[in-house]
Design a protein around this motif. Structure first.
Motif, PDB file in Angstrom:
ATOM      1  N   LEU A 124       6.256  -0.488   9.813  1.00 17.08           N
ATOM      2  CA  LEU A 124       5.150  -1.277   9.273  1.00 17.08           C
ATOM      3  C   LEU A 124       4.694  -2.395  10.205  1.00 17.08           C
ATOM      4  CD1 LEU A 124       6.036  -1.580   5.481  1.00 17.08           C
ATOM      5  CD2 LEU A 124       4.978   0.295   6.750  1.00 17.08           C
ATOM      6  N   ASP A 126       9.127   4.657   8.068  1.00 17.36           N
ATOM      7  CA  ASP A 126       7.792   4.212   8.476  1.00 17.36           C
ATOM      8  C   ASP A 126       7.891   2.835   9.116  1.00 17.36           C
ATOM      9  OD1 ASP A 126       6.576   6.462   7.471  1.00 17.36           O
ATOM     10  OD2 ASP A 126       6.276   5.592   5.481  1.00 17.36           O
ATOM     11  N   GLU A 150       0.818  -1.210   0.000  1.00 20.01           N
ATOM     12  CA  GLU A 150       0.000   0.000   0.000  1.00 20.01           C
ATOM     13  C   GLU A 150       0.854   1.263   0.000  1.00 20.01           C
ATOM     14  OE1 GLU A 150      -2.361  -0.485   3.462  1.00 20.01           O
ATOM     15  OE2 GLU A 150      -3.631  -2.077   2.622  1.00 20.01           O
ATOM     16  N   ARG A 151       1.997   1.218   0.673  1.00 20.15           N
ATOM     17  CA  ARG A 151       2.839   2.416   0.792  1.00 20.15           C
ATOM     18  C   ARG A 151       3.727   2.630  -0.438  1.00 20.15           C
ATOM     19  NH1 ARG A 151       3.443   3.348   6.454  1.00 20.15           N
ATOM     20  NH2 ARG A 151       1.387   2.902   7.362  1.00 20.15           N
TER      21      ARG A 151
END
Length: 562
Positions: free
Chosen positions: A526, A524, A454-455
């Motif tokens: 996850l 980020d 998704e990222r």
């Protein structure tokens, strides 16, 4: 009410297989492959089917040199037949477990009686280590089947009036075991005590008998050659140094060197006797003090069945004990013979006070432990926080299991053998169909890889640093990775160079590796899996010390199939 007497008189193979199928197949298709070994074998099998390359095992485009491909072939065939790796990865162990039970049943009935055969198969089914391996995607269940098949052939020849075809089957099965995992040769150990039990026959053997006996190794070589010859020819024709390294590693380092000079899992000589057999050969290990006495009497009476099988079992444990590298699963091939050595004496042992008490006590203890674990999860904030990912009321399955075990043992308190076997059946069923399902998400990186997909925008590139096979297995997009043998420091610097070399590139890696070259506050997170955070970063997160590096090694590429 079920009684031990009724169980001891049971002879039906159909009932035995039905019980075994219910216990061993419970949970099939309800969980994904779990680390450490299952994702590796599942990924290799999946790549075999998707790439068409079956001779050389590959994981993520990189050759896997540690094991022959036999076990992975089994998973791959299951994947072809079912279309689901979630089902296929457990099929070889399930089938191997069922077939091993059939072999033990048949030997028991031929050597003693149909009732002993049934009991031997039942005791094997509920020996903890055997059950665990038959429900796990590791090579040990399959190699245990081939070793047991080899022992079966030799025993049919030595003790059951079988012809030479059974002797040759023993050698052939040993060869299949060797190309499954090198220790398949263990089946041959039964020929050592046979030198004593059959010394008169050996002295009286004719020249024709000797020639037939010496033909045995040829059948083993025939089995080995079914994989080895095509592999060696392919390596020779390719001239590829990678394949040559695979050949040398699989034939030498992973066999002789691994046994004689193991580089990991180093344990003391007595490891199996003190740390593996007592807990993992339950419930049979509880009976060993009385079994030793019974075996001694049988040996004094020149019972060739006991001498041959017990000699083999001792040699198996000794074989693994002499190697510095030890893992509990290694001695799984000893469990079928232990069941055969226990079944003829179980009725006599149950007439004594303490064997029955110990079996009953084990069932009650398991129930109490489960109840205690449920209480700890319910009232300990620290444990509850760790178990939070399991879902609401993580204590509930343990509580249910504990209650079921206590009720079972209360109802069967006058039948200790039935009680402990039923307790183990109930425990495995609840574990496989409920606990495993709730543990599945936290045992896989599926959530991490879903977030990564998704990222990372479509068309961008993703590299996994410090990858595990499960990351590739759950990847939803093409990924790149470095060799699993590359040190973390080198991977961190190569990843930093790679991500900065072109736009649209991302790196996903374990926190301790990523923080060597990337700023922690610019990545980020996850999620936490496998005891570490998995962090995602782009080139703008690089530390000054890792900027301006030039890539030295091209990463491997992996594109997941459907």
């Amino acid at each position: 009410m079920v009684s031990d007497r009724a169980l001891l008189n049971q002879t039906s193979l159909g009932w035995l297989l039905l019980i075994a199928l219910v216990v061993l197949a419970a949970g099939l298709g309800m969980r994904d492959p779990w680390p450490a070994d299952e994702p590796r074998f599942a990924l290799i099998a999946k790549e075999m089917v998707e790439s068409g390359q079956w001779l050389f095992p590959m994981r993520g485009g990189e050759i896997y040199p540690d094991k022959p491909p036999m076990f992975m072939w089994g998973i791959a065939i299951g994947y072809l037949l079912t279309g689901s790796i979630k089902v296929a990865f457990l099929l070889p162990s399930l089938l191997a477990g069922l077939l091993t039970i059939v072999l033990v049943w048949d030997l028991g009935r031929r050597l003693w009686s149909p009732a002993v055969g049934f009991m031997a198969g039942l005791l094997l089914l509920f020996t903890v280590q055997f059950t665990l391996q038959a429900k796990t995607a590791q090579i040990d269940a399959l190699v245990t089947f081939f070793i047991t098949l080899g022992v079966y052939g030799f025993v049919r020849f030595l003790l059951c009036g079988g012809g030479w075809r059974w002797y040759w089957l023993g050698w052939f099965a040993a060869g299949l075991g060797i190309i499954t995992k090198g220790v398949g040769l263990l089946a041959l150990l039964i020929l050592i005590p046979a030198l004593w039990t059959h010394r008169e026959q050996i002295r009286a053997a004719s020249r024709a008998d000797w020639l037939k006996g010496l033909a045995g190794p040829l059948f083993m070589l025939l089995a080995i050659g079914s994989w080895l010859v095509p592999m060696l020819l392919a390596v020779a024709q390719s001239g590829d140094p990678v394949l040559q390294a695979y050949r040398d590693n699989i034939l030498l380092r992973q066999t002789v060197t691994r046994y004689a000079n193991s580089w990991h899992h180093v344990k003391p000589l007595w490891y199996y006797l003190t740390s593996v057999i007592p807990p993992f050969w339950l419930p049979l290990s509880l009976l060993l003090p009385w079994l030793v006495v019974a075996w001694r009497k049988a040996i004094g009476g020149q019972d060739k069945r006991i001498i041959l099988l017990l000699g083999y079992l001792v040699l198996v444990v000794l074989f693994f004990s002499l190697s510095p590298g030890k893992r509990g699963v290694y001695v799984t091939p000893g469990t079928p013979v232990l069941a055969l050595l226990t079944a003829p004496f179980i009725a006599e042992l149950l007439l004594r006070r303490w064997p029955g008490r110990l079996l009953s006590g084990l069932g009650w203890l398991l129930g109490i432990i489960c109840i205690g674990g449920a209480v700890a999860l319910a009232f300990s904030a620290k444990l509850a926080s760790k178990a939070g990912e399991i879902g609401p009321a993580p204590w509930l399955p343990l509580l249910a299991m504990g209650a079921a075990l206590l009720v079972t043992n209360a109802l069967l308190r006058r039948a200790p053998l039935c009680a402990i076997l039923t307790s183990l059946a109930v425990g495995w069923l609840i574990y496989s169909s409920w606990i495993c399902v709730r543990l599945n998400d936290m045992r896989t990186p599926q959530g991490v890889m879903t977030l990564a997909s998704e990222r990372v925008p479509a068309g961008d590139e993703l590299l996994i640093a410090g990858f595990k096979e499960q990351h590739l297995l759950f990847s939803k997009q093409p990924v790149k990775h470095y060799s699993y043998q590359m040190p973390d420091e080198q991977q961190a610097r190569e990843a930093a160079a790679w991500v900065a070399a072109a736009p649209g590139r991302w790196v996903l890696g374990a926190a301790d590796l990523m923080e060597r070259c990337f700023e922690p506050d610019r990545m980020d997170n996850l999620g936490n899996r496998h005891r570490t955070d998995w962090l995602l970063a782009r080139a703008d997160a690089l530390k000054p010390a890792c900027q301006g590096l030039t890539p030295q090694i091209d990463p491997f590429s992996y594109t997941p199939g459907p």
